[in-house]
Write a protein that holds these residues in place. Structure first.
Motif, PDB file in Angstrom:
ATOM      1  N   LEU A  17       2.882  23.448  64.094  1.00  0.00           N
ATOM      2  CA  LEU A  17       3.810  23.275  62.949  1.00  0.00           C
ATOM      3  C   LEU A  17       4.636  21.945  62.748  1.00  0.00           C
ATOM      4  O   LEU A  17       5.303  21.677  61.859  1.00  0.00           O
ATOM      5  CB  LEU A  17       4.400  24.552  62.565  1.00  0.00           C
ATOM      6  CG  LEU A  17       3.542  26.028  62.259  1.00  0.00           C
ATOM      7  CD1 LEU A  17       4.166  26.914  62.032  1.00  0.00           C
ATOM      8  CD2 LEU A  17       2.612  25.376  61.044  1.00  0.00           C
ATOM      9  N   THR A  18       4.619  21.469  64.134  1.00  0.00           N
ATOM     10  CA  THR A  18       5.443  20.353  64.343  1.00  0.00           C
ATOM     11  C   THR A  18       4.513  18.961  63.830  1.00  0.00           C
ATOM     12  O   THR A  18       5.068  17.919  63.671  1.00  0.00           O
ATOM     13  CB  THR A  18       6.129  20.054  65.234  1.00  0.00           C
ATOM     14  OG1 THR A  18       6.859  21.298  65.963  1.00  0.00           O
ATOM     15  CG2 THR A  18       7.010  18.928  65.675  1.00  0.00           C
ATOM     16  N   THR A  19       3.332  18.937  63.903  1.00  0.00           N
ATOM     17  CA  THR A  19       2.151  17.834  63.667  1.00  0.00           C
ATOM     18  C   THR A  19       2.550  17.180  62.536  1.00  0.00           C
ATOM     19  O   THR A  19       2.287  15.842  62.494  1.00  0.00           O
ATOM     20  CB  THR A  19       0.786  18.282  63.826  1.00  0.00           C
ATOM     21  OG1 THR A  19       0.502  19.377  62.989  1.00  0.00           O
ATOM     22  CG2 THR A  19       0.758  18.899  65.532  1.00  0.00           C
ATOM     23  N   PRO A  20       2.821  17.807  61.251  1.00  0.00           N
ATOM     24  CA  PRO A  20       3.137  17.129  60.149  1.00  0.00           C
ATOM     25  C   PRO A  20       4.281  15.944  60.331  1.00  0.00           C
ATOM     26  O   PRO A  20       4.253  14.895  59.615  1.00  0.00           O
ATOM     27  CB  PRO A  20       3.439  18.254  59.183  1.00  0.00           C
ATOM     28  CG  PRO A  20       2.746  19.292  59.365  1.00  0.00           C
ATOM     29  CD  PRO A  20       2.737  19.192  60.978  1.00  0.00           C
ATOM     30  N   ASN A  48      -6.895  13.879  71.326  1.00  0.00           N
ATOM     31  CA  ASN A  48      -7.720  13.018  70.086  1.00  0.00           C
ATOM     32  C   ASN A  48      -7.014  13.242  68.944  1.00  0.00           C
ATOM     33  O   ASN A  48      -7.565  13.563  67.731  1.00  0.00           O
ATOM     34  CB  ASN A  48      -9.030  13.792  70.036  1.00  0.00           C
ATOM     35  CG  ASN A  48      -9.866  13.444  71.451  1.00  0.00           C
ATOM     36  OD1 ASN A  48      -9.710  12.694  72.114  1.00  0.00           O
ATOM     37  ND2 ASN A  48     -10.872  14.649  71.819  1.00  0.00           N
ATOM     38  N   HIS A  49      -5.669  13.270  68.864  1.00  0.00           N
ATOM     39  CA  HIS A  49      -5.070  13.357  67.603  1.00  0.00           C
ATOM     40  C   HIS A  49      -4.747  12.204  66.939  1.00  0.00           C
ATOM     41  O   HIS A  49      -4.365  11.291  67.529  1.00  0.00           O
ATOM     42  CB  HIS A  49      -3.562  14.244  67.880  1.00  0.00           C
ATOM     43  CG  HIS A  49      -3.076  14.728  66.678  1.00  0.00           C
ATOM     44  ND1 HIS A  49      -2.462  14.135  65.779  1.00  0.00           N
ATOM     45  CD2 HIS A  49      -2.750  16.155  66.251  1.00  0.00           C
ATOM     46  CE1 HIS A  49      -2.111  14.931  64.755  1.00  0.00           C
ATOM     47  NE2 HIS A  49      -2.140  16.274  65.012  1.00  0.00           N
ATOM     48  N   PRO A 146      -0.837  21.264  58.832  1.00  0.00           N
ATOM     49  CA  PRO A 146      -0.940  21.202  60.221  1.00  0.00           C
ATOM     50  C   PRO A 146      -2.143  20.603  60.626  1.00  0.00           C
ATOM     51  O   PRO A 146      -3.045  20.784  60.144  1.00  0.00           O
ATOM     52  CB  PRO A 146      -0.436  22.315  60.762  1.00  0.00           C
ATOM     53  CG  PRO A 146      -0.623  23.351  59.734  1.00  0.00           C
ATOM     54  CD  PRO A 146      -0.512  22.318  58.429  1.00  0.00           C
ATOM     55  N   LYS A 147      -2.393  19.720  61.784  1.00  0.00           N
ATOM     56  CA  LYS A 147      -3.447  19.417  62.186  1.00  0.00           C
ATOM     57  C   LYS A 147      -3.346  19.130  63.870  1.00  0.00           C
ATOM     58  O   LYS A 147      -2.343  18.776  64.305  1.00  0.00           O
ATOM     59  CB  LYS A 147      -3.875  17.869  61.668  1.00  0.00           C
ATOM     60  CG  LYS A 147      -5.019  17.270  62.079  1.00  0.00           C
ATOM     61  CD  LYS A 147      -5.415  15.948  61.400  1.00  0.00           C
ATOM     62  CE  LYS A 147      -6.741  15.305  62.005  1.00  0.00           C
ATOM     63  NZ  LYS A 147      -8.023  16.136  61.850  1.00  0.00           N
TER      64      LYS A 147
END
Length: 329
Positions: A17-20, A48-49, A146-147
């Motif tokens: 939930l921190t990825t955005p 691979n982000h 998120p991602k």
């Protein structure tokens, strides 16, 4: 070039939930490099982000100096301490990173002091707010998604072949996350068995995902099933979920990973934790009706096993959700 380090050493769900925040910074700041410091258990989900350039992993206190040296060697100069920990502030300082927000939380005998103040009620909005409060970047909170890191190509191919095989054994692909690390957050196994048998009656062998430690527990659930616990990594879950009709999970890391798959219906079963803060936006929430819910204090629940908030949720409620949303075709 600006180099910004995001620090969140909490759970897998917190990191997802921190990825955005990483995406907002990457897309709105010119010539920026984004690093991310996580606990060991969350390392794989950031590989691979597309929005993260460097991953730093906190393993244990004995390897802390090497970690700090690695961050310093990459010349990160600013840090956003999402986890709010005072210890994370010290890591940033020692790595010559300037903390861009206050982080003073510490614990003594599991009691927390100077807890982090939430910037928004929902976790995904809360963690993303640093883009606005620190960098004055405006964004649409309704579009936050998120991602995790992309699945490896060879795994994609093997998942595709595997799906072709199991589709011969089940009418639909239904994913189930059987349990969490905190027993008090787990749905009663008898009720889960009723769900499994109900799906069997409708021609479905549910696919259970989890770690190696979950395999025996999954096998003890009544009914026919496909147990892939320990067979795939965390970054493989969204690729598997692309083939699924729907999923069911308790509040745990894999739930938030499933939440990265758009348009996937998810039945999310909640007891002590707060779905208003944690549930993915595509989740159909089933929450206990006990007056103490959510307590946010599952480590000290005084209710006896068999009489907890998760025990109060019966299979019939979940069945009604399945029928209401016509999840079984």
């Amino acid at each position: 070039m600006q180099k910004i380090l995001i620090i969140n050493r909490l759970g897998i769900g917190d990191v997802v939930l921190t990825t955005p925040l990483a995406q907002i910074l990457k897309e709105n700041i010119k010539n920026v490099k984004i690093g991310f410091l996580v606990a060991k258990k969350a390392e794989d989900i950031l590989k691979n982000h597309p929005y993260i350039d460097d991953i730093f992993v906190y393993k244990n206190k004995h390897e802390k100096k090497k970690l700090i040296d690695d961050i310093h060697a990459k010349e990160y100069e600013k840090a956003i301490i999402v986890d709010g920990r005072l210890s994370s502030t010290f890591i940033a300082w020692r790595a010559k990173c300037k903390p861009l927000n206050k982080a003073c939380t510490f614990s003594i005998n599991r009691k927390q002091f100077f807890g982090r103040k939430a910037l928004a009620p929902r976790a995904i909005e809360d963690f993303s707010m640093y883009a606005k409060t620190i960098f004055n970047i405006n964004y649409d909170k309704n579009l936050l998604m998120p991602k995790i890191g992309n699945c490896d190509i060879d795994k994609k191919n093997s998942i595709k072949k595997w799906m072709q095989q199991i589709k011969k054994d089940t009418k639909e692909i239904v994913l189930i996350v059987a349990r969490t690390a905190a027993d008090i957050k787990n749905w009663n196994k008898d009720e889960l068995s009723k769900l499994n048998l109900y799906l069997n009656e409708n021609g479905i062998k549910p696919v259970y995902i989890g770690s190696n430690n979950d395999r025996d527990y999954i096998e003890s659930i009544l009914g026919e099933k496909i147990n892939i616990a320990g067979s795939f990594g965390l970054r493989d879950i969204p690729e598997i979920a692309k083939y699924a009709s729907w999923a069911l999970s308790m509040c745990t890391g894999p739930l938030h990973i499933l939440g990265t798959v758009e348009k996937l219906p998810i039945i999310a079963i909640y007891g002590p934790s707060n779905p208003l803060r944690w549930a993915p936006k595509n989740a159909i929430v089933v929450q206990s009706k006990l007056p103490c819910v959510p307590c946010l204090n599952w480590a000290k629940c005084k209710r006896e096993k068999g009489n907890t908030c998760m025990d109060e949720i019966k299979f019939e409620r979940v069945k009604n959700i399945i029928l209401k949303y016509a999840l079984i075709k």
